[in-house]
Scaffold this motif. Structure first.
Motif, mmCIF file in Angstrom:
data_model
loop_
_atom_site.group_PDB
_atom_site.id
_atom_site.type_symbol
_atom_site.label_atom_id
_atom_site.label_comp_id
_atom_site.label_asym_id
_atom_site.label_seq_id
_atom_site.Cartn_x
_atom_site.Cartn_y
_atom_site.Cartn_z
ATOM 1 N N PRO A 23 0.807 -1.222 0.000
ATOM 2 C CA PRO A 23 0.000 0.000 0.000
ATOM 3 C C PRO A 23 0.842 1.275 0.000
ATOM 4 C CG PRO A 23 -0.825 -1.561 1.622
ATOM 5 C CD PRO A 23 0.478 -2.106 1.115
ATOM 6 N N GLY A 24 0.581 2.128 -0.975
ATOM 7 C CA GLY A 24 1.282 3.401 -1.086
ATOM 8 C C GLY A 24 2.428 3.392 -2.073
ATOM 9 N N LEU A 25 2.863 2.227 -2.516
ATOM 10 C CA LEU A 25 3.999 2.153 -3.435
ATOM 11 C C LEU A 25 3.706 2.884 -4.740
ATOM 12 C CD1 LEU A 25 6.823 0.960 -4.039
ATOM 13 C CD2 LEU A 25 5.653 -1.016 -5.004
ATOM 14 N N GLY A 26 2.502 2.728 -5.256
ATOM 15 C CA GLY A 26 2.139 3.334 -6.531
ATOM 16 C C GLY A 26 2.078 4.848 -6.505
ATOM 17 N N ARG A 27 1.980 5.439 -5.316
ATOM 18 C CA ARG A 27 1.926 6.911 -5.224
ATOM 19 C C ARG A 27 3.240 7.545 -5.642
ATOM 20 N NH1 ARG A 27 -0.569 6.148 0.045
ATOM 21 N NH2 ARG A 27 1.505 6.506 0.896
ATOM 22 N N ASP A 28 4.337 6.825 -5.460
ATOM 23 C CA ASP A 28 5.668 7.290 -5.844
ATOM 24 C C ASP A 28 6.120 8.521 -5.063
ATOM 25 O OD1 ASP A 28 8.027 6.934 -7.223
ATOM 26 O OD2 ASP A 28 7.416 8.129 -8.931
ATOM 27 N N SER A 29 5.507 8.776 -3.908
ATOM 28 C CA SER A 29 5.943 9.919 -3.109
ATOM 29 C C SER A 29 6.755 9.485 -1.894
ATOM 30 C CB SER A 29 4.737 10.750 -2.661
ATOM 31 O OG SER A 29 3.858 9.955 -1.893
ATOM 32 N N ASP A 30 6.566 8.244 -1.448
ATOM 33 C CA ASP A 30 7.327 7.738 -0.312
ATOM 34 C C ASP A 30 8.696 7.242 -0.777
ATOM 35 O OD1 ASP A 30 5.129 8.263 1.240
ATOM 36 O OD2 ASP A 30 4.482 6.185 1.397
ATOM 37 N N ILE A 31 9.627 7.200 0.142
ATOM 38 C CA ILE A 31 10.980 6.728 -0.151
ATOM 39 C C ILE A 31 11.029 5.218 0.062
ATOM 40 C CG2 ILE A 31 13.404 6.868 0.563
ATOM 41 C CD1 ILE A 31 12.688 9.731 1.603
ATOM 42 N N MET A 32 11.606 4.500 -0.902
ATOM 43 C CA MET A 32 11.799 3.054 -0.762
ATOM 44 C C MET A 32 13.130 2.805 -0.057
ATOM 45 S SD MET A 32 10.753 1.344 -4.423
ATOM 46 C CE MET A 32 11.539 -0.203 -4.004
ATOM 47 N N PHE B 66 13.252 -7.769 1.447
ATOM 48 C CA PHE B 66 12.282 -6.837 2.011
ATOM 49 C C PHE B 66 12.657 -5.400 1.682
ATOM 50 C CE2 PHE B 66 12.127 -10.498 4.819
ATOM 51 C CZ PHE B 66 10.772 -10.677 4.995
ATOM 52 N N PHE B 67 11.648 -4.561 1.577
ATOM 53 C CA PHE B 67 11.861 -3.117 1.570
ATOM 54 C C PHE B 67 10.681 -2.498 2.293
ATOM 55 C CE2 PHE B 67 9.379 -3.734 -2.296
ATOM 56 C CZ PHE B 67 8.518 -2.648 -2.326
ATOM 57 N N HIS B 68 10.864 -1.286 2.746
ATOM 58 C CA HIS B 68 9.735 -0.586 3.355
ATOM 59 C C HIS B 68 9.681 0.833 2.821
ATOM 60 C CE1 HIS B 68 12.974 0.231 6.346
ATOM 61 N NE2 HIS B 68 12.419 1.421 6.392
ATOM 62 N N LEU B 69 8.542 1.437 3.005
ATOM 63 C CA LEU B 69 8.328 2.804 2.557
ATOM 64 C C LEU B 69 8.439 3.745 3.742
ATOM 65 C CD1 LEU B 69 5.240 2.211 0.232
ATOM 66 C CD2 LEU B 69 7.646 2.328 -0.414
ATOM 67 N N VAL B 70 8.971 4.935 3.491
ATOM 68 C CA VAL B 70 9.070 5.971 4.514
ATOM 69 C C VAL B 70 8.453 7.237 3.942
ATOM 70 C CG1 VAL B 70 10.641 7.376 5.909
ATOM 71 C CG2 VAL B 70 11.168 4.965 5.497
ATOM 72 N N ASP B 71 7.530 7.826 4.700
ATOM 73 C CA ASP B 71 6.890 9.067 4.274
ATOM 74 C C ASP B 71 7.946 10.161 4.151
ATOM 75 O OD1 ASP B 71 5.550 11.821 5.148
ATOM 76 O OD2 ASP B 71 4.030 10.573 4.170
ATOM 77 N N ARG B 72 7.990 10.783 3.001
ATOM 78 C CA ARG B 72 9.014 11.780 2.690
ATOM 79 C C ARG B 72 8.950 13.002 3.614
ATOM 80 N NH1 ARG B 72 11.871 11.977 -1.953
ATOM 81 N NH2 ARG B 72 10.485 10.496 -2.945
ATOM 82 N N SER B 73 7.764 13.415 4.006
ATOM 83 C CA SER B 73 7.660 14.635 4.814
ATOM 84 C C SER B 73 7.720 14.370 6.316
ATOM 85 C CB SER B 73 6.385 15.400 4.462
ATOM 86 O OG SER B 73 5.257 14.585 4.647
ATOM 87 N N ILE C 240 7.760 8.964 8.833
ATOM 88 C CA ILE C 240 7.089 7.808 9.424
ATOM 89 C C ILE C 240 7.230 6.606 8.498
ATOM 90 C CG2 ILE C 240 4.853 6.855 10.129
ATOM 91 C CD1 ILE C 240 4.091 9.701 11.002
ATOM 92 N N ARG C 241 7.603 5.497 9.107
ATOM 93 C CA ARG C 241 7.790 4.265 8.350
ATOM 94 C C ARG C 241 6.443 3.674 7.958
ATOM 95 N NH1 ARG C 241 11.611 -0.880 9.750
ATOM 96 N NH2 ARG C 241 10.556 -2.313 8.359
ATOM 97 N N GLY C 242 6.362 3.231 6.710
ATOM 98 C CA GLY C 242 5.144 2.625 6.196
ATOM 99 C C GLY C 242 5.255 1.115 6.153
ATOM 100 N N PRO C 243 4.537 0.488 5.232
ATOM 101 C CA PRO C 243 4.495 -0.975 5.187
ATOM 102 C C PRO C 243 5.822 -1.598 4.759
ATOM 103 C CG PRO C 243 3.398 -0.054 3.278
ATOM 104 C CD PRO C 243 3.726 1.095 4.180
#
Length: 144
Positions: A90-99, A113-120, A123-126
């Motif tokens: 979830p959120g990967l397709g937005r292309d705004s979070d950092i992988m 594994f990789f996880h997403l981090v909100d750029r602003s 906060i760590r995502g899935p």
């Protein structure tokens, strides 16, 4: 005994539907028209090859996010690797979070594994899991 037989008949359709579904297989989420167009553009004129388990790290510098389920790794204009994740991210397709990729060794592999981090907010995502890499190559005679 009659109650058991009646209950068995009542549960049979439910049990059959459970057995027919493979919960370990990733579900292919439908692409939006924009995502489908982007995927078609990146793979146009290329032919799918046999999946490979790992890619050298140098191939993972040009990553294209298609959707929450699909990543492309561009090696060159002639070769693009498609990765269908083990499950939706979830959120990967937005292309705004950092992988942030957890990598061990000199390759990126299926099961990494990789996880997403909100750029602003930071906060760590899935946490997400890579699948196999399917190479798409332009045929040898194609100059494009």
């Amino acid at each position: 005994m009659a109650k058991f037989i009646t209950l068995s008949f009542a549960l049979a359709p439910l049990l059959a539907s459970c057995a027919a579904s493979d919960s370990s297989a990733p579900r292919a989420e439908a692409l939006t028209p924009k995502q489908a167009e982007q995927l078609d553009k990146q793979l146009a004129g290329k032919v799918a090859g046999e999946p490979v388990r790992c890619l050298p790290t140098s191939f993972s510098t040009d990553t294209i996010r298609i959707s929450d389920n699909i990543l492309l790794y561009r090696q060159s204009g002639r070769i693009v690797y498609r990765n269908d994740l083990k499950s939706s991210c979830p959120g990967l397709g937005r292309d705004s979070d950092i992988m942030v990729v957890r990598q061990f060794g000199s390759s990126t592999c299926s099961g990494d594994f990789f996880h997403l981090v909100d750029r602003s907010s930071g906060i760590r995502g899935p946490t997400c899991v890579l699948g196999d890499f399917v190479p798409y190559r332009k045929p040898d005679g194609d100059k494009g």
